[in-house]
Every structure is written in structure tokens, then in C-alpha cells.
Write an enzyme that holds these catalytic residues in place. Structure first.
Site, PDB file in Angstrom:
ATOM      1  N   GLU A 242       1.620  -0.601  -0.420  1.00  0.00           N
ATOM      2  CA  GLU A 242       2.061  -1.719   0.409  1.00  0.00           C
ATOM      3  C   GLU A 242       1.074  -2.873   0.279  1.00  0.00           C
ATOM      4  O   GLU A 242      -0.128  -2.666   0.063  1.00  0.00           O
ATOM      5  CB  GLU A 242       2.153  -1.287   1.878  1.00  0.00           C
ATOM      6  CG  GLU A 242       2.618  -2.402   2.809  1.00  0.00           C
ATOM      7  CD  GLU A 242       2.800  -1.952   4.254  1.00  0.00           C
ATOM      8  OE1 GLU A 242       3.134  -2.804   5.095  1.00  0.00           O
ATOM      9  OE2 GLU A 242       2.606  -0.744   4.529  1.00  0.00           O
TER      10      GLU A 242
ATOM     11  N   ASN B 230       5.548  -2.238   6.651  1.00  0.00           N
ATOM     12  CA  ASN B 230       5.835  -3.385   7.504  1.00  0.00           C
ATOM     13  C   ASN B 230       5.921  -4.693   6.721  1.00  0.00           C
ATOM     14  O   ASN B 230       6.672  -5.596   7.089  1.00  0.00           O
ATOM     15  CB  ASN B 230       4.751  -3.515   8.582  1.00  0.00           C
ATOM     16  CG  ASN B 230       4.740  -2.343   9.530  1.00  0.00           C
ATOM     17  OD1 ASN B 230       5.720  -1.626   9.666  1.00  0.00           O
ATOM     18  ND2 ASN B 230       3.621  -2.139  10.213  1.00  0.00           N
TER      19      ASN B 230
ATOM     20  N   ASN C 231      12.604  -1.064   6.536  1.00  0.00           N
ATOM     21  CA  ASN C 231      11.473  -0.235   6.959  1.00  0.00           C
ATOM     22  C   ASN C 231      11.344  -0.264   8.478  1.00  0.00           C
ATOM     23  O   ASN C 231      11.292  -1.345   9.078  1.00  0.00           O
ATOM     24  CB  ASN C 231      10.170  -0.772   6.348  1.00  0.00           C
ATOM     25  CG  ASN C 231       8.950  -0.005   6.836  1.00  0.00           C
ATOM     26  OD1 ASN C 231       8.702   1.117   6.394  1.00  0.00           O
ATOM     27  ND2 ASN C 231       8.200  -0.590   7.759  1.00  0.00           N
ATOM     28  N   GLU C 232      11.335   0.900   9.098  1.00  0.00           N
ATOM     29  CA  GLU C 232      11.048   1.058  10.528  1.00  0.00           C
ATOM     30  C   GLU C 232      11.761   0.006  11.384  1.00  0.00           C
ATOM     31  O   GLU C 232      11.147  -0.655  12.224  1.00  0.00           O
ATOM     32  CB  GLU C 232       9.533   1.013  10.767  1.00  0.00           C
ATOM     33  CG  GLU C 232       8.801   2.193  10.156  1.00  0.00           C
ATOM     34  CD  GLU C 232       7.320   2.248  10.507  1.00  0.00           C
ATOM     35  OE1 GLU C 232       6.805   1.282  11.104  1.00  0.00           O
ATOM     36  OE2 GLU C 232       6.675   3.264  10.186  1.00  0.00           O
TER      37      GLU C 232
ATOM     38  N   TYR D  90       2.619  10.449  11.227  1.00  0.00           N
ATOM     39  CA  TYR D  90       1.176  10.194  11.153  1.00  0.00           C
ATOM     40  C   TYR D  90       0.456  11.098  12.143  1.00  0.00           C
ATOM     41  O   TYR D  90       0.813  11.159  13.319  1.00  0.00           O
ATOM     42  CB  TYR D  90       0.871   8.721  11.459  1.00  0.00           C
ATOM     43  CG  TYR D  90       1.275   7.785  10.348  1.00  0.00           C
ATOM     44  CD1 TYR D  90       0.509   7.695   9.187  1.00  0.00           C
ATOM     45  CD2 TYR D  90       2.410   6.993  10.448  1.00  0.00           C
ATOM     46  CE1 TYR D  90       0.867   6.839   8.155  1.00  0.00           C
ATOM     47  CE2 TYR D  90       2.782   6.140   9.426  1.00  0.00           C
ATOM     48  CZ  TYR D  90       2.007   6.061   8.282  1.00  0.00           C
ATOM     49  OH  TYR D  90       2.362   5.217   7.255  1.00  0.00           O
TER      50      TYR D  90
ATOM     51  N   GLU E 274       6.673   8.218   4.678  1.00  0.00           N
ATOM     52  CA  GLU E 274       5.322   7.867   5.135  1.00  0.00           C
ATOM     53  C   GLU E 274       4.768   9.072   5.895  1.00  0.00           C
ATOM     54  O   GLU E 274       5.351   9.489   6.891  1.00  0.00           O
ATOM     55  CB  GLU E 274       5.321   6.634   6.049  1.00  0.00           C
ATOM     56  CG  GLU E 274       5.611   5.328   5.345  1.00  0.00           C
ATOM     57  CD  GLU E 274       5.410   4.119   6.244  1.00  0.00           C
ATOM     58  OE1 GLU E 274       4.565   4.193   7.178  1.00  0.00           O
ATOM     59  OE2 GLU E 274       6.099   3.107   6.025  1.00  0.00           O
TER      60      GLU E 274
ATOM     61  N   GLN F 123      -1.420   5.788   2.463  1.00  0.00           N
ATOM     62  CA  GLN F 123      -0.959   5.153   1.244  1.00  0.00           C
ATOM     63  C   GLN F 123      -1.790   5.661   0.069  1.00  0.00           C
ATOM     64  O   GLN F 123      -2.536   6.624   0.218  1.00  0.00           O
ATOM     65  CB  GLN F 123      -1.068   3.645   1.391  1.00  0.00           C
ATOM     66  CG  GLN F 123      -0.154   3.104   2.481  1.00  0.00           C
ATOM     67  CD  GLN F 123      -0.126   1.594   2.552  1.00  0.00           C
ATOM     68  OE1 GLN F 123      -0.621   0.889   1.686  1.00  0.00           O
ATOM     69  NE2 GLN F 123       0.442   1.088   3.624  1.00  0.00           N
TER      70      GLN F 123
END
Length: 519
Positions: free
Chosen positions: A27, A72, A172-173, A244, A292, A350
């Protein structure tokens, strides 16, 4: 010493392992791209400005697919800014990370990096500030052979052959309060559906991922997945899971309970997807993309996430991973394997610097973080069919999960080579564990081809520029093959790999690609 048992039967198979579970995220955040993947003028940079030392480590890590450009970042990104002559590209404000984006690295450079790293590209489209038409245009730029404005634009940029990107993320999200262009579930689901249809008209055969919840703890979790899939079920192949691991109480035992929470998260999302299918009386199954996952809590907020005055490539979310984090990563990899019937793609988030498995210094060296090692060993040895593990181990109760077995295990068997790989995490942090592995349905003359142990007496030990190999795998010596299986002693808080192979299979298929201990 704790006594544990693992039973594996050659006929009890979860699914074939999709090698795309060994993916990663790149990213535009902090130094992931700039001074990470890309640093013109670095002593190890090639003619395109790509750091060859990072490329070598990415190949060693065993990454198979890489998701780009976010994260993001993608929800405010105009892909057109990142193509064409680099010196003529516009500088933009990146609202996601409050940074300045030079756009000197974009789609074409990313594809070049993927080719050099020998990985498959996965692109995300902006469904935050943009919509279906911008996605359609990007697909045409990347995948159409020629003869149209956008495909000829790619050719003028020096890329005559199509990039042929098969895997795409639809935003994304999009449920997240922090996301640019956040949308309610029904609106996002309809947008994802129409975007998917348009993208496939340009390039048939794409594999598309819709956004699941960005966080299992959000109040909308579950309802979001159901509403989104209710709108776009027939047009997408995957639903995303983001996981996460956090350790707010600095409790190592509780921290390793995140492994069980990740497993529950995957199974819950699969159940919701199947409920949508059942309502439709559909035999179709939506697969899970854990696109992720990682540990992230030490460098998450404040100056770690945002710095004043719109800096360019600042040091953001540069988590320094500990040995404890490596144990969690090893357990997470077993979770991905043990859900191989539904998880067909996953991305460690990442790859470089920003919560990265690889760290670099501008103009300086690159090195492996602690979490690099379980990923690399799993990517190297986990192949073929995932066997269903039957674990018999004491359990510990806690706040994170009520029942936490002290052994986390997974196993694969590759019919092509005859190799069986066993991955075992001892979550008991004080006592050793004697592990008995019972193998049913396998040839009796199997031999130990490789054995590795990832262990350090200090759970907070980390790899640094000065000591890049403080935490590294070593040969496992307290293991023996016995009739019907093997027996090993696992040190407290250790992650272990054992590879078995029948001698006749080894002679036919070649030697095991073993990972030598790092000196």
C-alpha cells in the site's frame, strides 16, 4: 512436561491448499513503496528504481500474490495519476494517511515489480471517491490487448502486452468510519454488483473480492456481510476478512488467543455467506479472502499513523515485530491452512516497512523481521492437500477465548512429491511439550527430511539493523521418527516445522527444498 497428540489421516482432507494464501499487501502508506520497494539511486536499485535486495527477500519469503495499491489509500486514489512518464505525474494529497503522494510509482511500476518478484498481481479499485466507470477504465488499461484509447495509452507507456490482471478487489473497508467514501451496506453492495458486471464486460474471467467488515468488533459485523452479499452474491467470488492481532494488556498468553479469534472470524463469515446462498437455494459458494492479516498494535496511533505538514513517505506504522509476534504469525498460518476449504487467498499486511515482514533503511540495508520466518517456512513447505488435524492437548481458559488448546497445528501432504509437512505451535510459555504425531494411511518407511524450530528465550526479542538475525529458525534436534509417526519435544513458546518423506518418493521427485538455518 505437557503431553500432546496430533492425529493425521491421509484420507481425511480439508481441501487442496491454494498457494494464494501466501500473499501480501503493498500500500502507498509511509515507506512501504518509497524507500521500500522503490528507491532510485539506492546502491541495490535496478534500472527501474526497484530495490533488488527487497526483491530477493520477497522471493525468499515465498509471496505468491500481492494486493495493491491499498488499503485505505485506494479509496482516494485516481489511478490515472500513476501512469505515464514519472516526471510528469501530479503530486497529490493522500487523505488516508495525510501524506504527499508523488505518484512516481504506479500501476505499471507495480506490475514490473510483480514480474521481477515472480508474483501474481491483485489490484484494488477505488469505490470511495470514484465508482464503476473508473474501475472499467483501469481494467481496460491493464487487460485489453490494443486498439482502444486506454489500451493504446498503455502501449504508448511502453507496455505492448496486456498486464492481464485476474484478481481484483472492489474497494477497501467500505464499512469503516475512517474510510474515505464510506457507504452503507446496501449502497456498497449495489455498487459492487454493478462495478463487477462492468469490469467483466471488459475482461471476462476476473476473480472479484467484495468488502467484508473491516473489523469484527464493529457493531455492524455480520449484518454488513449479509446485506452486501444479498446485493452482489451472483457477481463476486470472494468476501474479504481483515484480522489484526492486538495485545492491549501486554499479556502474552491472551495475545496468542487471537489465533482462535481469527479462526472463529473466518468460520462466522463463511456461515453468513452460506446463509445468503441458502436463502437463494444456490449451490454456489462464496470463498474467503483474508486479504489483510497481521499483528498491529504497537505503532498504530498518533504520530505512528499521521504526521503534520503532509510529509512525503514518512515513517508510518513501522511496527517492530517481536518473537512473540512471530509465534502469533505461525498460529495464524495454521488457521489459514485449516480453513483451506474456504480461504483461497490471503495477504499478510504488509510486505515492507509499514507493518511489514521486511524492513529497510533509505540508502541502507534490508532485513527480515521476526514474522518473516514462519511465513517463509510455511510458504516453502505447505503444499498439496491440507489434512484435518485432530489435536489432543490441555487447554487454558482466558478473556480472549474461553478454551485455548496449548497446541496449534496444521499439516499438508503433497501427493506429487510424497512430502508431508507438519506445523506445530506450543502456546504453553513455561513448560516444554512432548508432541506425539500419529500418521495413519502413510507408508511405514517415511523419513525426516527437514526439521526447524523458531524459538527465543525472550518473547520481546526482535530483529534490528544491528542484529538482523537475533530471531531466526534453527535445526530442530529433539525429534525422532517412529513407527506410525514421530515424536518431538517442543520448547515453551516455540513454532516448529517437520517434513517427512518416503525415501522412494524423494528419489523420484528430487530433494526437499529445505530452508537452511540462518547463521
Amino acid at each position: 512436561m505437557i503431553q500432546t497428540r496430533l492425529v493425521l489421516d491421509r484420507d481425511f482432507v480439508i481441501s487442496e491448499l491454494d498457494r494464494r494464501v501466501f500473499g501480501a499487501l503493498v500500500e502507498h502508506v509511509g515507506r512501504c513503496v518509497y524507500t521500500g520497494l522503490y528507491e532510485p539511486g539506492h546502491p541495490n536499485a535496478d534500472a527501474q528504481g526497484l530495490r533488488t535486495d527487497v526483491l530477493a527477500l520477497a522471493r525468499e519469503l515465498g509471496v505468491t500474490i500481492v494486493r495493491y495499491p491499498g488499503g485505505n489509500f485506494v479509496s482516494g486514489y485516481d489511478w490515472e495519476d500513476g501512469v505515464g512518464p514519472p516526471g510528469q505525474r501530479p503530486r497529490r494529497l493522500d487523505l488516508a494517511w495525510q501524506s504527499t503522494e508523488s505518484n512516481r510509482f504506479g500501476t505499471d511500476e507495480f506490475i514490473a515489480w510483480c514480474r521481477a518478484a515472480q508474483v501474481e498481481p491483485m489490484l484494488a479499485v477505488n469505490l470511495g471517491t470514484r465508482a464503476a466507470d473508473a474501475a472499467r477504465r483501469l481494467v481496460e488499461y491493464c487487460n485489453h490487448p490494443g486498439g482502444t484509447e486506454l489500451s493504446e495509452l498503455r502501449r504508448r507507456h511502453g507496455h505492448a502486452a496486456p498486464h492481464d490482471v485476474r484478481f481484483w478487489c472492489l474497494g477497501n473497508e467500505m464499512d469503516a468510519p475512517w474510510q474515505i467514501g464510506r457507504k452503507p451496506a446496501d449502497a456498497y453492495g449495489q455498487l459492487a454488483r454493478e462495478t463487477a458486471k462492468l469490469m467483466r464486460q471488459v475482461s471476462p474471467g476476473l476473480r472479484l473480492t467484495a468488502c467484508g467488515s473491516s473489523n469484527r468488533e464493529l457493531p455492524s459485523f455480520g449484518a454488513w456481510e449479509h446485506e452486501v452479499l444479498d446485493a452482489c452474491f451472483d457477481e463476486v467470488d470472494f468476501l474479504s476478512v481483515h484480522a489484526y492481532f492486538e495485545n492491549p494488556h501486554r499479556d502474552s498468553t491472551e495475545f496468542l488467543g487471537n489465533i482462535d479469534r481469527m479462526d472463529a472470524h473466518i468460520r462466522e463469515v463463511a456461515a453468513i455467506a452460506d446463509a445468503v446462498a441458502a436463502r437463494r437455494r444456490s449451490q454456489r459458494r462464496i470463498m474467503i479472502a483474508v486479504d489483510e492479516w497481521n499483528t498491529w498494535y504497537k505503532a498504530r496511533f498518533g504520530a505512528h499513523a499521521h504526521q503534520p505538514d503532509w510529509p512525503e513517505a514518512p515513517r508510518l506504522i513501522e511496527e517492530v515485530y517481536t518473537f512473540e509476534d512471530a509465534l502469533a504469525a505461525g498460529g495464524a498460518l495454521s488457521v489459514l491452512m485449516n480453513n483451506a476449504d474456504r480461504v483461497k487467498l490471503a495477504c499478510l499486511a504488509q510486505l515492507v516497512n509499514a507493518i511489514g515482514a521486511i524492513r529497510t533503511e533509505p540508502g541502507g540495508p534490508a532485513w527480515r523481521q521476526t514474522i518473516f520466518h514462519p511465513f517463509a517456512l510455511a510458504a516453502r513447505h505447505a503444499r498439496g492437500l491440507v489434512l484435518r488435524p485432530v489435536v489432543r492437548a490441555p487447554a487454558r481458559s482466558g478473556r480472549t477465548v474461553p478454551d485455548m488448546p496449548l497446541l496449534v497445528a496444521s499439516a499438508t501432504h503433497d501427493p506429487a512429491t510424497g512430502a508431508t509437512a507438519i506445523f506445530a505451535l506450543n502456546r504453553e510459555l513455561v513448560q516444554e511439550q512432548e508432541l506425539q504425531v500419529e500418521l495413519r494411511g502413510f507408508a511405514a518407511d517415511r523419513a525426516l527430511a527437514a526439521a526447524f524450530e523458531l524459538h527465543h528465550p525472550d518473547l520481546q526479542a526482535c530483529n534490528t539493523q544491528a542484529q538482523p538475525d537475533a530471531v531466526a529458525p534453527r535445526s530442530h534436534v529433539r525429534v525422532r521418527v517412529e513407527e506410525g509417526g514421530l515424536r518431538a519435544v517442543l520448547r515453551p513458546g516455540s513454532w516448529n516445522v517437520f517434513v517427512l518423506q518416503a525415501p522412494h518418493a524423494a528419489s523420484q521427485a528430487g530433494t526437499i527444498d529445505a530452508c537452511p538455518p540462518i547463521p
